[in-house]
Write a protein that holds these residues in place. Sequence first.
Motif, short mmCIF file in Angstrom:
data_model
loop_
_atom_site.label_atom_id
_atom_site.label_comp_id
_atom_site.label_asym_id
_atom_site.label_seq_id
_atom_site.Cartn_x
_atom_site.Cartn_y
_atom_site.Cartn_z
N ASP A 199 -24.78 13.71 -50.32
CA ASP A 199 -24.49 15.41 -51.42
C ASP A 199 -24.73 14.69 -53.22
O ASP A 199 -24.75 13.97 -53.62
N ASP A 230 -30.72 14.91 -47.34
CA ASP A 230 -29.27 15.06 -48.04
C ASP A 230 -28.19 14.62 -46.82
O ASP A 230 -27.09 15.45 -47.26
N LYS A 261 -26.73 19.94 -53.80
CA LYS A 261 -26.64 20.31 -52.91
C LYS A 261 -25.21 20.62 -53.45
O LYS A 261 -24.38 21.91 -52.93
N THR A 304 -30.77 23.01 -58.02
CA THR A 304 -31.17 23.00 -56.30
C THR A 304 -32.83 22.94 -55.88
O THR A 304 -32.82 21.96 -54.96
#
Length: 218
Positions: free
Chosen positions: A169, A166, A190, A185
């Motif tokens: 983004d 992650d 994110k 999601t």
Amino acid sequence: MTVRIAPSLLSADFSKLADEIADIERGGADMLHLDIMDGHFVPNLTFGPPVVARLATHCRIPLDAHLMVDDPDALLPQLAEAGVARVAVHVETCVHLHRTLSNIRELGMERGVALNPASPVESLAGAVPWLEFVLVMSVNPGFGGQGFIPESVSRVARLRAMLGDDAIDITVDGGVDTSNAHALTAAGAKTLVAGTSVFGASDRNLAIAALRRCVLED
Ligand code: DX5
Ligand code: ZN
């Protein structure tokens, strides 16, 4: 990274923008998404840096600028001066993408690249080291209130596989609501930009909370 909700000001009441911003701040919005359109790259005109600078004085949450313009580089210094936190430029407009992203970084803002629905996610493979976020358009840019393009979910999943963890983004923009927030999601998004589903609701606090209940956190 927790999922962030970024209401898009495009769907707010333009006759009282300061009040609209205060309303979504009270509702717990994480960022304010600003759609800057030039009437050339997209068939619509919104507002530019002078308006953003005035709005910034009424806004405590970070400003997230989405540049739907033919010449994004021309706007970058004024947006940085206004205090914008992050900027997405469209891959379709940037012939010299590395240069544009370098300009954004030198001006102290986070660097994002936006992809139209038909632009291959793989086109960003070479730019991954130069990015903080990717903005996946799930409608054709230009207008709020359009229907979500369902293939966007698998595009997010392919992009997440390409980007890995992650650290970068993935933001999804267009037609995001409680019917697709979970799938987006779960696929790796994110940040969710939400125009109509937040500003179109009479109670923005409830609308943001409803979106939050749908998202899949790590
Ligand atoms: C479309 C804009 C979006 C738009 C989203 O060109 O980039 O940010 O405001 O609005 P909704 O959520 O209504 O599709
Ligand atoms: Zn946008």
